[in-house]
Design a protein around this motif. Structure first.
Motif, mmCIF file in Angstrom:
data_model
loop_
_atom_site.group_PDB
_atom_site.id
_atom_site.type_symbol
_atom_site.label_atom_id
_atom_site.label_comp_id
_atom_site.label_asym_id
_atom_site.label_seq_id
_atom_site.Cartn_x
_atom_site.Cartn_y
_atom_site.Cartn_z
ATOM 1 N N SER A 1 -34.191 -40.229 22.783
ATOM 2 C CA SER A 1 -35.380 -41.318 22.831
ATOM 3 C C SER A 1 -36.716 -40.743 22.475
ATOM 4 O O SER A 1 -37.297 -40.909 21.559
ATOM 5 C CB SER A 1 -35.456 -41.988 24.295
ATOM 6 N N SER A 2 -37.112 -39.389 22.893
ATOM 7 C CA SER A 2 -38.318 -38.673 22.334
ATOM 8 C C SER A 2 -38.305 -38.488 20.863
ATOM 9 O O SER A 2 -39.101 -38.353 20.195
ATOM 10 C CB SER A 2 -38.435 -37.434 23.300
ATOM 11 N N GLY A 3 -37.174 -37.957 20.600
ATOM 12 C CA GLY A 3 -36.793 -37.872 18.999
ATOM 13 C C GLY A 3 -37.049 -39.137 18.243
ATOM 14 O O GLY A 3 -37.716 -38.906 17.014
ATOM 15 N N LEU A 4 -36.777 -40.285 18.553
ATOM 16 C CA LEU A 4 -37.075 -41.484 17.790
ATOM 17 C C LEU A 4 -38.264 -41.902 17.945
ATOM 18 O O LEU A 4 -39.017 -42.234 16.956
ATOM 19 C CB LEU A 4 -36.049 -42.475 18.547
ATOM 20 N N VAL A 5 -39.096 -41.602 19.007
ATOM 21 C CA VAL A 5 -40.558 -41.968 19.047
ATOM 22 C C VAL A 5 -41.390 -40.901 17.937
ATOM 23 O O VAL A 5 -41.914 -41.374 17.283
ATOM 24 C CB VAL A 5 -41.056 -41.773 20.436
ATOM 25 N N ALA A 6 -40.852 -39.828 17.910
ATOM 26 C CA ALA A 6 -41.475 -38.535 16.918
ATOM 27 C C ALA A 6 -41.340 -39.283 15.640
ATOM 28 O O ALA A 6 -42.096 -39.212 14.632
ATOM 29 C CB ALA A 6 -40.915 -37.411 17.017
ATOM 30 N N GLU A 7 -40.061 -39.887 15.397
ATOM 31 C CA GLU A 7 -39.576 -40.261 14.054
ATOM 32 C C GLU A 7 -40.423 -41.636 13.613
ATOM 33 O O GLU A 7 -40.729 -41.449 12.590
ATOM 34 C CB GLU A 7 -38.277 -40.630 14.068
ATOM 35 N N LEU A 8 -40.727 -42.511 14.450
ATOM 36 C CA LEU A 8 -41.191 -43.651 14.327
ATOM 37 C C LEU A 8 -42.804 -43.663 14.421
ATOM 38 O O LEU A 8 -43.499 -44.891 14.193
ATOM 39 C CB LEU A 8 -40.583 -44.723 14.901
ATOM 40 N N ALA A 9 -43.339 -42.650 14.957
ATOM 41 C CA ALA A 9 -44.900 -42.361 15.370
ATOM 42 C C ALA A 9 -45.619 -43.035 14.325
ATOM 43 O O ALA A 9 -46.606 -43.827 14.558
ATOM 44 C CB ALA A 9 -45.088 -41.088 15.718
ATOM 45 N N THR A 10 -45.178 -42.426 12.861
ATOM 46 C CA THR A 10 -46.379 -42.868 11.919
ATOM 47 C C THR A 10 -46.472 -44.250 11.427
ATOM 48 O O THR A 10 -47.392 -44.790 11.091
ATOM 49 C CB THR A 10 -46.209 -41.682 10.798
ATOM 50 N N ASP A 11 -45.096 -45.003 11.667
ATOM 51 C CA ASP A 11 -45.047 -46.186 11.234
ATOM 52 C C ASP A 11 -45.284 -47.300 12.434
ATOM 53 O O ASP A 11 -45.253 -48.283 12.179
ATOM 54 C CB ASP A 11 -43.538 -46.501 10.771
ATOM 55 N N ALA A 12 -45.506 -46.536 13.629
ATOM 56 C CA ALA A 12 -45.346 -47.543 14.719
ATOM 57 C C ALA A 12 -46.656 -48.562 14.941
ATOM 58 O O ALA A 12 -46.511 -49.737 15.399
ATOM 59 C CB ALA A 12 -45.391 -46.808 16.073
ATOM 60 N N PRO A 13 -47.898 -48.018 14.338
ATOM 61 C CA PRO A 13 -48.937 -49.145 14.803
ATOM 62 C C PRO A 13 -48.894 -50.210 14.288
ATOM 63 O O PRO A 13 -48.832 -50.490 12.901
ATOM 64 C CB PRO A 13 -50.194 -48.021 14.101
#
Length: 238
Positions: free
Chosen positions: A99-111
């Motif tokens: 889960s933490s790896g996915l959050v890091a993966e999507l962080a820049t696209d999330a906002p």
């Protein structure tokens, strides 16, 4: 021959895991600690990004004839392989299967991005909270519930009797269900002692943390969060 407990669901995965352990020269003790109860729900189709976290989830969305409206993200190679075998295109596969790896993966696209998370009822809050904190609009769909089969527990008695050489835990929930089954049989303390005299493998860090918090010493965590890697690492340690 070394007797190794495994806790995969009785849906073909326990059988294939047992075959792998036999090929590695061990005697498998299959004791499924999880059973799947589908909810009948399907993910939203209008999200910019949809996240699926398991092979079971992939199979259920395919049965529902669901199609993603945007990018499709898989946690873990088995999930991605199952989706692609069912005709889906996986757009992203995080290098860290967590889960933490996915959050890091999507962080820049999330906002400001609508993100759909489709998984079991025991999914980690790390994923949904992390994506929310990163600014995404997160919606979660529970595709299935994970329950403990009523007959589960043979491995707890074997552990309590000192008849296990090793155990392969594939999720935090398998650890918790193992101990619940041991409680029902009045052998929790002895089962933990038995495991601590054996080789215990955990498929990833969250599973290891759960086991050690509950008093079970973990000897092996494979580099890749897949059952094959876990089984090989446990047998190598034996």
């Amino acid at each position: 021959m070394n007797r190794v407990a495994l806790f995969r669901p009785d849906d073909g995965r326990a059988e294939s895991a047992s075959a792998l352990l036999r090929d590695l020269g061990a005697e498998p003790l299959p004791d499924p600690m999880l059973a799947v109860e589908p909810t009948g729900e399907a993910p939203r189709a209008d999200a910019a990004i949809t996240v699926l976290t398991s092979k079971t989830g992939a199979e259920l969305v395919a049965e529902a004839d669901w199609r993603p409206g945007g990018e499709l993200v898989a946690i873990g190679a088995p999930t991605a392989e199952a989706l692609e075998a069912l005709g889906y295109t996986v757009n992203r596969l995080p290098s860290e299967f967590s889960s933490s790896g996915l959050v890091a993966e999507l962080a820049t696209d999330a906002p400001g991005t609508p993100i759909e998370v489709a998984r079991s009822d025991h999914g980690s809050d790390v994923l949904t909270d992390g994506l929310n904190d990163a600014g995404a609009y997160v919606h979660e769909t529970v595709l299935y519930r994970l329950v403990r089969p009523g007959e589960a527990g043979e491995s707890t008695v074997a552990a309590a009797n000192g008849d296990l050489a090793a155990a392969c835990f594939t999720s935090s929930l398998t650890v918790e269900h193992f101990l619940a089954a041991a409680d029902e049989r009045g052998v929790r303390g002895a089962a933990i002692d038995g495991l601590n005299g054996a080789v215990v493998g955990a498929i990833g860090e969250p599973t290891r943390e759960t086991a050690e918090t509950l008093g079970i010493d973990v000897d092996v965590v494979p580099q890749t969060a897949q059952f094959d890697a876990l089984a090989e690492a446990v047998v190598d340690r034996l």
